[in-house]
Design a protein around this motif. Structure first.
Motif, mmCIF file in Angstrom:
data_model
loop_
_atom_site.group_PDB
_atom_site.id
_atom_site.type_symbol
_atom_site.label_atom_id
_atom_site.label_comp_id
_atom_site.label_asym_id
_atom_site.label_seq_id
_atom_site.Cartn_x
_atom_site.Cartn_y
_atom_site.Cartn_z
ATOM 1 N N ILE A 1 13.210 7.916 11.785
ATOM 2 C CA ILE A 1 14.685 8.241 11.345
ATOM 3 C C ILE A 1 15.343 7.281 10.847
ATOM 4 O O ILE A 1 15.507 5.891 11.295
ATOM 5 N N GLU A 2 16.130 7.483 9.668
ATOM 6 C CA GLU A 2 16.680 6.306 8.857
ATOM 7 C C GLU A 2 18.114 6.143 9.695
ATOM 8 O O GLU A 2 18.838 7.141 10.043
ATOM 9 N N ILE A 3 18.386 5.052 9.989
ATOM 10 C CA ILE A 3 19.402 4.506 10.680
ATOM 11 C C ILE A 3 20.579 3.949 9.817
ATOM 12 O O ILE A 3 21.464 3.238 10.291
ATOM 13 N N ASN A 4 20.417 3.883 8.666
ATOM 14 C CA ASN A 4 21.119 3.265 7.641
ATOM 15 C C ASN A 4 21.601 4.189 6.455
ATOM 16 O O ASN A 4 21.540 3.819 5.424
ATOM 17 N N ILE A 49 22.319 15.096 21.457
ATOM 18 C CA ILE A 49 22.107 16.370 22.153
ATOM 19 C C ILE A 49 20.922 17.126 21.235
ATOM 20 O O ILE A 49 21.236 17.719 20.002
ATOM 21 N N THR A 50 19.711 17.193 21.478
ATOM 22 C CA THR A 50 18.600 17.727 20.749
ATOM 23 C C THR A 50 17.612 18.119 21.744
ATOM 24 O O THR A 50 17.283 17.186 22.459
ATOM 25 N N PRO A 51 16.724 18.965 21.222
ATOM 26 C CA PRO A 51 15.514 19.247 22.132
ATOM 27 C C PRO A 51 14.177 18.612 21.304
ATOM 28 O O PRO A 51 13.223 18.548 21.727
ATOM 29 N N ASP A 52 14.321 17.686 20.263
ATOM 30 C CA ASP A 52 13.457 17.421 19.298
ATOM 31 C C ASP A 52 12.966 15.963 20.053
ATOM 32 O O ASP A 52 13.821 14.999 20.110
ATOM 33 N N LYS A 53 11.658 15.933 20.072
ATOM 34 C CA LYS A 53 11.096 14.495 20.410
ATOM 35 C C LYS A 53 11.164 13.259 19.570
ATOM 36 O O LYS A 53 11.028 12.205 19.885
ATOM 37 N N ASP A 54 11.367 13.626 18.253
ATOM 38 C CA ASP A 54 11.456 12.673 17.071
ATOM 39 C C ASP A 54 12.692 11.701 17.678
ATOM 40 O O ASP A 54 12.434 10.270 17.458
ATOM 41 N N TYR A 55 13.706 12.167 18.344
ATOM 42 C CA TYR A 55 14.568 11.460 18.607
ATOM 43 C C TYR A 55 14.404 10.292 19.832
ATOM 44 O O TYR A 55 15.266 9.248 19.805
ATOM 45 N N VAL A 56 13.255 10.328 20.180
ATOM 46 C CA VAL A 56 13.190 9.405 21.403
ATOM 47 C C VAL A 56 12.925 7.931 20.782
ATOM 48 O O VAL A 56 13.232 7.014 21.407
ATOM 49 N N ASP A 64 19.005 14.413 11.849
ATOM 50 C CA ASP A 64 18.439 13.235 12.643
ATOM 51 C C ASP A 64 18.802 11.847 12.168
ATOM 52 O O ASP A 64 19.280 10.931 12.928
ATOM 53 N N ASP A 65 18.880 11.714 10.972
ATOM 54 C CA ASP A 65 19.263 10.581 10.236
ATOM 55 C C ASP A 65 20.704 10.177 10.105
ATOM 56 O O ASP A 65 21.005 9.174 10.636
ATOM 57 N N ILE A 66 21.651 11.129 10.124
ATOM 58 C CA ILE A 66 22.984 11.056 10.547
ATOM 59 C C ILE A 66 23.198 10.777 11.630
ATOM 60 O O ILE A 66 24.047 9.799 12.393
ATOM 61 N N ILE A 67 22.618 11.497 12.772
ATOM 62 C CA ILE A 67 22.785 11.162 14.127
ATOM 63 C C ILE A 67 22.045 9.705 14.536
ATOM 64 O O ILE A 67 22.886 9.080 15.222
ATOM 65 N N GLY A 68 21.103 9.235 13.987
ATOM 66 C CA GLY A 68 20.541 7.966 14.222
ATOM 67 C C GLY A 68 21.562 6.873 13.788
ATOM 68 O O GLY A 68 21.725 6.030 14.509
ATOM 69 N N THR A 69 21.942 7.062 12.752
ATOM 70 C CA THR A 69 23.011 6.138 11.976
ATOM 71 C C THR A 69 24.171 5.903 12.914
ATOM 72 O O THR A 69 24.693 4.889 13.175
ATOM 73 N N VAL A 70 24.811 7.104 13.221
ATOM 74 C CA VAL A 70 26.056 6.934 13.981
ATOM 75 C C VAL A 70 25.795 6.599 15.380
ATOM 76 O O VAL A 70 26.608 5.920 15.960
ATOM 77 N N ALA A 71 24.606 6.949 15.976
ATOM 78 C CA ALA A 71 24.125 6.465 17.560
ATOM 79 C C ALA A 71 24.183 5.007 17.478
ATOM 80 O O ALA A 71 24.695 4.038 18.191
ATOM 81 N N LYS A 72 23.436 4.326 16.347
ATOM 82 C CA LYS A 72 23.365 2.941 16.387
ATOM 83 C C LYS A 72 24.679 2.186 16.373
ATOM 84 O O LYS A 72 25.138 1.032 16.833
ATOM 85 N N HIS A 73 25.382 2.997 15.261
ATOM 86 C CA HIS A 73 27.106 2.245 14.932
ATOM 87 C C HIS A 73 27.511 2.294 16.220
ATOM 88 O O HIS A 73 28.490 1.332 16.522
ATOM 89 N N ALA A 74 27.761 3.518 17.040
ATOM 90 C CA ALA A 74 28.558 3.581 18.117
ATOM 91 C C ALA A 74 28.193 2.791 19.337
ATOM 92 O O ALA A 74 29.026 2.121 19.887
ATOM 93 N N ALA A 75 26.645 2.519 19.323
ATOM 94 C CA ALA A 75 26.247 1.660 20.439
ATOM 95 C C ALA A 75 26.703 0.114 20.223
ATOM 96 O O ALA A 75 27.348 -0.658 20.854
#
Length: 926
Positions: free
Chosen positions: A251-254, A136-143, A116-127
């Motif tokens: 989720i840790e985004i850094n 791509i996940t079924p987990d609601k945490d990512y919302v 979750d933390d890796i994806i959160g960090t990369v998602a923010k960086h990519a955006a």
């Protein structure tokens, strides 16, 4: 011109793998060598679906590590209640990593952090870099991460469904902003991760709090103004847990991870390695073709040089096979002459419909040896151009087809082979051709070898031949409209049908060997293959319905429904939609305060079993059960059955399936006669509408008496149980006398009822809780009854234990005839899954043997009735019962034949009894 925005997909590997694994838990996937592949296959199909739909430019896969994370450091109980990974899932994770690497997709993981933390960090960086990110996940945490350029792609119910969650979808589904998912989870907790939340606060309380106060901090800043007092008290008592939970779910985004987006750019994989891995895992060529299609149409600047798998991967193509279109009479005669000289051949029919009473034959294909097949195109129309289509002359008139090929099909010395032969036999019978010596069905054979595998010809071809056949949709369009078959180019239809015959022949050779190797010869050749002819005759015969009786029954049921509805409204104190689960939940559990049952996503369950468990708590439960029963009977049977009457015969013709139930029991569709209710008086009334064909006939019902208990007694060898059947005693009364330690003549009806529940419950692995529920007694008393039962019938307990141990050792349960059902999770570390399969290990040999017994009886009765030239017909099979449309002048001779052949169809160590009755309808006969 605005540049196209680049897209990146970020895949939570473990979340997808777990979801895929449990999606197939009831029918796990394995290679021919037994290696588990459910998680790998589900992960791959989801990945391909995402690639097809999102068309990303970049991709990465994030994996969790075994090491503790910063969340475990703060809260030692984090994820502590998670069960260990299922044993057969462990080796699949390594294969998923290998598969991802073969596909040239980079894999990321980081000690101390979650995916979750890796994806959160990369998602923010990519955006921030101008990309659009798709997590791509079924987990609601990512919302919590969703924003303008960051979305969630969530897997659906099947492995090929996905749903996009953007900001608007989050607001619509959850009722708050994406970032507020952190506050929501802080309140409700997360059981899967053992995040405590605020005890006693669920979705219905949490959402309004967030909508009003916006954040957890603001909720506590305004704690004195929160109502009702109960909610305030819960919040105050759990303040520390609430803020702990918020830290755990954020989720840790850094994360300290080096991000090189260029390294995640999609590159063409080495398709030789991909193909080799697909072959190792027994994956379909169709999946490889989909993957290939993505890379061939990708916007990637790299050149795409991928072999055309639609041709290259086919074991046999136009260069290696000889498929012949036959349209001339002389060529048809030559083919018939060749067929008359062989020991066996495959045939397959092409039609413009599936209703055997309303179809036209477009052609028949034949195969006598691999790589060579023939398709005889037929013209079934006279072609006046007004009432019938006018076809071109490139077809053989159907009358000529019959004259030329009828002797071949009716030659008893030649073996006939098909895929789903019951249908093809019925098709040829519409032309006046009887198929003699039908000996092998590849669909049924594949089912016997592994009841959990798909048995369609295309699936079997891909599994056993590594070959993807021409799809029917290529000819008839995506909806596969059979009615358009005469619009298809005859040469294209010839190639398609000849290929089907060729594939079936090849499958026959392989499956024939598998049947022998797996010791399935008896169940295949003595039971299943001979049954095809019997079922065809029964389907063709059909059964007559009394539509007047059904109409009257429908009116009576409507009166019952209306009365039950008014009673429910009165007991509830208001009107509401009885069929609305949510409205019913409010009435039962909020307004009437009945005890709650099992929890569902939308509240507490109101299904049939949950209502049964509430019997006696309130009058409304009885009224609801009556309403549901009457409504279901009316819609499913009473109103639906008349619509299924054939306009050609005036009867209902069910279709029997031999490849659905893993136990070997027959199932039926259109209508499903196996589910016609018999336990209630209302349900039994439906049988009154099943009547003889005319006034010269009556219905005969022949029903095995307590056959599964007799089989269990025979298999376990318990002397007390066997003796009860040998003495012809009432087995439930005898059991009650032994269990409750009273003389037989002192057994009360209540004792007998309890003993009956135990007798039948034991077959299905019932425990103390299940018996408690069925009998409405205390669990302690239920346990005492079961313990006494096993002390009384000691061999029964030994039989159950040995059945489980044998299944654990072999990986399957087996009937007395050799029929198998694989239990691939019986050694699972997941106790719930394991216990289910242990129950199956006990029940399947008994239920499967009962299924084979009645099949043997049907085959023997069918042949004896033909030998004696009876005009009476066997018309229905429902569980342990056979139904006959019998001529009145044959009844006295027919009944002893039925009784003898049913009772002696299969040797047991206890007597087998068949109860036989006659009547002017099914109910009276039964």
């Amino acid at each position: 011109m605005t540049a196209k925005k680049e897209k990146i997909v970020l895949i939570d590997a473990m979340a997808l793998a777990y979801r895929a694994y449990f999606a197939f838990i009831s029918r796990p996937l394995r290679t021919k060598d037994g290696f588990p592949t459910s998680a790998i296959y589900g992960f791959l199909t989801q990945l391909i679906k995402v690639l097809e739909d999102v068309r990303p430019d970049y991709a990465l896969v994030a994996f969790d590590l075994k090491e503790p994370t910063f969340r475990h450091v703060e809260y030692a109980a984090y994820k502590a209640n998670r069960e260990a990974m299922p044993d057969d899932m462990v080796p699949q994770i390594g294969k998923i990593k290998e598969l991802v690497e073969v596909l040239n997709i980079p894999v990321y993981s980081l000690p101390g952090y979650e995916a979750d933390d890796i994806i959160g960090t990369v998602a923010k960086h990519a955006a921030a870099s101008g990309m659009t990110a798709y997590m791509i996940t079924p987990d609601k945490d990512y919302v919590q991460l969703v924003e303008d350029e960051i979305n969630i792609v969530k897997p659906g119910k099947s492995t090929e469904e996905i749903a996009l969650f953007d900001i608007e979808r989050v607001r619509k589904d959850y009722g708050f902003e994406p970032i507020q998912m952190i506050d929501y989870l802080a309140l409700v907790g997360d059981a899967s991760d053992n995040v405590p939340g605020v005890k006693g606060i669920g979705e219905k309380t949490a959402v309004p709090l967030i909508q009003k106060y916006q954040s957890l901090e603001n909720i506590y800043a305004n704690i004195d103004s929160i109502t009702p007092p109960g909610v305030k008290a819960k919040l105050e008592a759990n303040r520390e847990n609430a803020f702990l939970s918020k830290r755990l779910v954020t989720i840790e985004i850094n994360t300290p991870i080096e991000i090189d987006l260029n390294a995640t750019k999609i590159h063409i994989p080495d398709f030789e390695k991909v193909r080799a891995m697909f072959s190792e895992l027994d994956f379909k060529q169709a999946l490889l073709q989909k993957l290939t299609q993505f890379y061939q149409t990708s916007d990637s600047p790299a050149p795409v040089e991928v072999a055309d798998t639609s041709v290259a991967d086919r074991t046999f193509n136009k260069e290696h096979v000889h498929y012949n279109l036959v349209i001339k009479k002389d060529d048809a005669r030559k083919l018939a002459e060749e067929l008359s000289k062989v020991e066996e051949f495959v045939f397959d029919t092409e039609t413009d419909g599936l209703d055997q009473f309303n179809l036209h034959v477009a052609g028949v294909s034949f195969c006598m040896q691999e790589k060579t097949a023939y398709y005889v195109a037929t013209n079934p129309f006279k072609g006046d151009g007004i009432f019938e289509p006018t076809l071109s002359s490139d077809r053989l008139p159907v009358d000529d087809f019959v004259k030329i090929f009828k002797p071949v099909f009716e030659n008893k010395a030649i073996k006939k082979i098909c895929q789903n032969g019951k249908f093809d036999i019925a098709v040829l019978e519409t032309l006046g051709i009887t198929v003699e010596n039908f000996t092998f069905d590849t669909m049924i054979a594949a089912f016997l070898i592994d009841p959990d595998q798909k048995v369609g010809m295309d699936d079997l071809s891909e599994k056993y031949l590594s070959y993807t056949p021409i799809p029917l949709s290529d000819l008839l369009g995506p909806k596969k409209q059979a009615a358009k078959i005469f619009d298809v180019d005859v040469q294209a239809l010839s190639d398609y049908s000849a290929e089907d015959a060729d594939i079936t022949y090849r499958l026959y050779k392989i499956l024939q060997e598998e049947i022998e190797k797996e010791n399935l010869h008896r169940v295949a050749y003595d039971f299943e293959f001979p049954l095809v002819e019997v079922l065809h005759e029964m389907e063709k015969q059909g059964v007559r319905l009394d539509t007047v009786a059904l109409k009257s029954m429908s009116e009576d049921l409507q009166v019952t429904i209306d009365a039950a509805t008014q009673n429910i409204y009165a007991l509830a104190g208001e009107t509401f939609n009885i069929n609305s689960t949510q409205q019913l939940q409010k009435i039962l559990f909020e307004k009437l305060q009945l005890r709650t049952s099992k929890k569902t996503k939308t509240g507490y369950s109101t299904d049939a079993q949950s209502l049964e468990n509430l019997r006696g708590e309130h009058e409304i439960i009885e009224a609801l059960l009556l309403y549901r029963q009457a409504a279901k009977l009316k819609s499913t049977y009473v109103d639906a059955l008349p619509a299924l009457i054939s306009e050609h015969t005036g009867k209902v013709h069910t279709t029997y399936n031999q490849t659905i139930a893993s136990t070997g029991r027959l199932s039926s569709i259109n209508p499903n006669l196996q589910n016609i209710p018999i336990r209630t008086e209302l349900g039994k009334e439906i049988r009154r509408a099943f009547v003889p064909s005319d006034s010269d006939h009556v219905i005969i019902s022949a029903d095995y008496s307590q056959i599964e208990l007799r089989i269990m007694a025979s298999m376990c060898g318990d002397e007390r149980l066997k003796q009860a059947f040998i003495d012809g005693e009432d087995i439930h009364r005898r059991t009650a006398a032994l269990v409750f330690r009273v003389p037989v003549n002192e057994v009360t009806p209540d004792m007998r009822r309890k003993a009956k529940e135990v007798n039948f419950g034991i077959l299905y692995g019932i425990g103390a809780f299940g018996l408690k529920t069925r009998l409405g007694i205390m669990q302690k008393q239920a346990k005492e009854i079961i313990d006494t039962y096993f002390d009384t019938f000691k061999n029964v307990k030994a039989f159950i234990e040995s059945s489980v141990q044998e299944a654990k050792k072999n990986g399957y349960a087996q009937t007395l005839t050799g029929r198998r059902r694989f239990l691939r999770n019986i050694n699972s570390s997941n106790r719930v899954v394991q216990q289910f399969e242990e129950r199956v290990a006990v029940n399947m040999p008994i239920q499967g043997t009962a299924a084979d017994m009645i099949k043997a009886a049907m085959i023997n009765i069918h042949h004896e009735m033909k030998r004696r030239k009876f005009q009476s017909k066997m018309i229905l099979q429902v569980h342990d019962e056979l139904l006959f449309d019998a001529r009145k002048d044959e009844v006295d001779e027919l009944i002893p034949v039925i009784k003898e052949l049913m009772e002696n169809s299969f040797p047991l160590n206890v007597p087998v009894e068949v109860e036989i009755g006659t009547g002017n309808n099914w109910l009276d006969a039964h």
